[in-house]
Design a protein around this motif. Sequence first.
Motif, PDB file in Angstrom:
ATOM      1  N   UNK A   1      20.189 -58.622  86.794  1.00 32.39           N
ATOM      2  CA  UNK A   1      21.390 -58.171  86.085  1.00 32.39           C
ATOM      3  C   UNK A   1      22.537 -57.812  87.032  1.00 32.39           C
ATOM      4  N   UNK A   2      22.342 -58.076  88.322  1.00 29.23           N
ATOM      5  CA  UNK A   2      23.408 -57.823  89.284  1.00 29.23           C
ATOM      6  C   UNK A   2      23.734 -56.348  89.458  1.00 29.23           C
ATOM      7  N   UNK A   3      22.697 -55.512  89.445  1.00 24.75           N
ATOM      8  CA  UNK A   3      22.886 -54.064  89.526  1.00 24.75           C
ATOM      9  C   UNK A   3      22.379 -53.539  90.863  1.00 24.75           C
ATOM     10  N   UNK A   4      23.168 -52.652  91.490  1.00 22.76           N
ATOM     11  CA  UNK A   4      22.739 -51.937  92.691  1.00 22.76           C
ATOM     12  C   UNK A   4      22.441 -50.492  92.308  1.00 22.76           C
ATOM     13  N   UNK A   5      21.648 -49.834  93.131  1.00 24.95           N
ATOM     14  CA  UNK A   5      21.298 -48.433  92.849  1.00 24.95           C
ATOM     15  C   UNK A   5      22.540 -47.567  92.736  1.00 24.95           C
ATOM     16  N   UNK A   6      23.551 -47.867  93.521  1.00 26.03           N
ATOM     17  CA  UNK A   6      24.787 -47.071  93.505  1.00 26.03           C
ATOM     18  C   UNK A   6      25.517 -47.179  92.159  1.00 26.03           C
ATOM     19  N   UNK A   7      25.293 -48.270  91.420  1.00 28.10           N
ATOM     20  CA  UNK A   7      25.938 -48.431  90.109  1.00 28.10           C
ATOM     21  C   UNK A   7      25.479 -47.355  89.126  1.00 28.10           C
TER      22      UNK A   7
ATOM     23  N   UNK B   1      30.023 -44.482  84.405  1.00 27.84           N
ATOM     24  CA  UNK B   1      30.511 -45.538  83.526  1.00 27.84           C
ATOM     25  C   UNK B   1      29.420 -46.583  83.323  1.00 27.84           C
ATOM     26  N   UNK B   2      29.160 -46.920  82.079  1.00 26.73           N
ATOM     27  CA  UNK B   2      28.150 -47.923  81.761  1.00 26.73           C
ATOM     28  C   UNK B   2      28.842 -49.276  81.595  1.00 26.73           C
ATOM     29  N   UNK B   3      28.686 -50.140  82.590  1.00 29.73           N
ATOM     30  CA  UNK B   3      29.283 -51.474  82.526  1.00 29.73           C
ATOM     31  C   UNK B   3      28.441 -52.359  81.605  1.00 29.73           C
ATOM     32  N   UNK B   4      28.949 -53.530  81.304  1.00 25.42           N
ATOM     33  CA  UNK B   4      28.221 -54.460  80.438  1.00 25.42           C
ATOM     34  C   UNK B   4      26.910 -54.888  81.082  1.00 25.42           C
ATOM     35  N   UNK B   5      26.914 -55.092  82.399  1.00 27.40           N
ATOM     36  CA  UNK B   5      25.682 -55.488  83.074  1.00 27.40           C
ATOM     37  C   UNK B   5      24.634 -54.361  83.023  1.00 27.40           C
TER      38      UNK B   5
ATOM     39  N   UNK C   1      24.519 -52.126  80.674  1.00 27.77           N
ATOM     40  CA  UNK C   1      24.088 -52.053  79.280  1.00 27.77           C
ATOM     41  C   UNK C   1      22.986 -53.078  79.008  1.00 27.77           C
ATOM     42  N   UNK C   2      23.125 -54.261  79.584  1.00 29.04           N
ATOM     43  CA  UNK C   2      22.095 -55.284  79.410  1.00 29.04           C
ATOM     44  C   UNK C   2      20.782 -54.865  80.065  1.00 29.04           C
ATOM     45  N   UNK C   3      20.865 -54.252  81.243  1.00 30.70           N
ATOM     46  CA  UNK C   3      19.664 -53.765  81.918  1.00 30.70           C
ATOM     47  C   UNK C   3      19.001 -52.665  81.099  1.00 30.70           C
ATOM     48  N   UNK C   4      19.805 -51.732  80.584  1.00 33.10           N
ATOM     49  CA  UNK C   4      19.262 -50.646  79.770  1.00 33.10           C
ATOM     50  C   UNK C   4      18.597 -51.190  78.502  1.00 33.10           C
ATOM     51  N   UNK C   5      19.231 -52.178  77.880  1.00 34.04           N
ATOM     52  CA  UNK C   5      18.670 -52.772  76.661  1.00 34.04           C
ATOM     53  C   UNK C   5      17.345 -53.471  76.961  1.00 34.04           C
ATOM     54  N   UNK C   6      17.253 -54.109  78.117  1.00 33.51           N
ATOM     55  CA  UNK C   6      16.008 -54.768  78.530  1.00 33.51           C
ATOM     56  C   UNK C   6      14.897 -53.732  78.699  1.00 33.51           C
ATOM     57  N   UNK C   7      15.218 -52.608  79.342  1.00 33.96           N
ATOM     58  CA  UNK C   7      14.228 -51.542  79.526  1.00 33.96           C
ATOM     59  C   UNK C   7      13.824 -50.936  78.182  1.00 33.96           C
ATOM     60  N   UNK C   8      14.792 -50.814  77.273  1.00 34.06           N
ATOM     61  CA  UNK C   8      14.491 -50.269  75.945  1.00 34.06           C
ATOM     62  C   UNK C   8      13.503 -51.162  75.201  1.00 34.06           C
ATOM     63  N   UNK C   9      13.652 -52.475  75.344  1.00 37.68           N
ATOM     64  CA  UNK C   9      12.715 -53.396  74.693  1.00 37.68           C
ATOM     65  C   UNK C   9      11.308 -53.237  75.257  1.00 37.68           C
ATOM     66  N   UNK C  10      11.220 -52.990  76.545  1.00 39.52           N
ATOM     67  CA  UNK C  10       9.901 -52.766  77.151  1.00 39.52           C
ATOM     68  C   UNK C  10       9.267 -51.487  76.594  1.00 39.52           C
TER      69      UNK C  10
END
Length: 289
Positions: free
Chosen positions: A185-191, A196-200, A202-211
């Motif tokens: 998802x193109x995310x670094x730990x610093x993000x 601020x929750x960017x779209x990328x 949000x996609x990572x969070x949604x993926x974790x929520x599905x798990x």
Amino acid sequence: MSPEDYCYNFAAPPGSDFRYSLLGLPLKRRQALLALKAFCLETAQIVSECQDAGVARVKLDWWQAEVGRLFAGEPQHPVTRALRGPLADFNLPEEYFREILDGITMDLDYDAYPNFSGLMVYLHRRGSVPALLAAEILGYQDRRATPRFAHEAGIALILFDFLYDARRHAQCGRLYWPEEEMERYGIKASDLLAPQTTERLRQLFAFQAERIRHHYAQSLTHLPTMDRYTQYHLLIRLDLAKALLEEIAEDGYRLLEQRTSLPPLRKLWLAWRLRRREKLHRRRLPVVA
């Protein structure tokens, strides 16, 4: 203050999910669960509170020795003193408490995991093992299926913690999501430190929520009908986490900007409703001669 009061004040503060999950439990089981939760919290905070890894290891070594003293009948800490009775009442195995400590030690040895398979040992030690101990305290009949329920329930609960407290964990320098998923998802730990929750993200969070939803659903498939009522403490914890997860999803996973929570009255209602439902289901079960 008695050891039991110490554990109650520490492990079940007003408004906490854990406090509502104790609704209606017999005193011995309630006190045992509180002592178990206090043990998990007391030992887990070593890593977050100790800036020096060497000091943290010394403290964890003390707890390893304290587990030995506990099972020898000579505990020193209020938490382990509160656990002394439950060991005999519920036959709790020593190796489970040592596994929990081994999981906390992993926080000193690893700050990231390459993939989800590499994370599974940590999830077992920090998530499944406490849930397995809780299942023993609650009691069950099916010795094969119900432990599988507890295993999956523990994973779901700790994965939810990773999502809900993602920023706090990042501030402590720990990353509980596999590096390959962060890269996907193109995310670094610093993000995760930015408010601020960017779209990328949000996609990572949604993926974790599905798990989390997957492990939540898996846990329920393993729980046999005969053990549902006795395990309602874990079911309440799962339902409260699931309800909050859906609130977070509805709000667009804005986990970095705000801290979403369920109102106390809603928590009480969800806990009471689940316990009542399982109690009614138990009454309908056929009587085994």
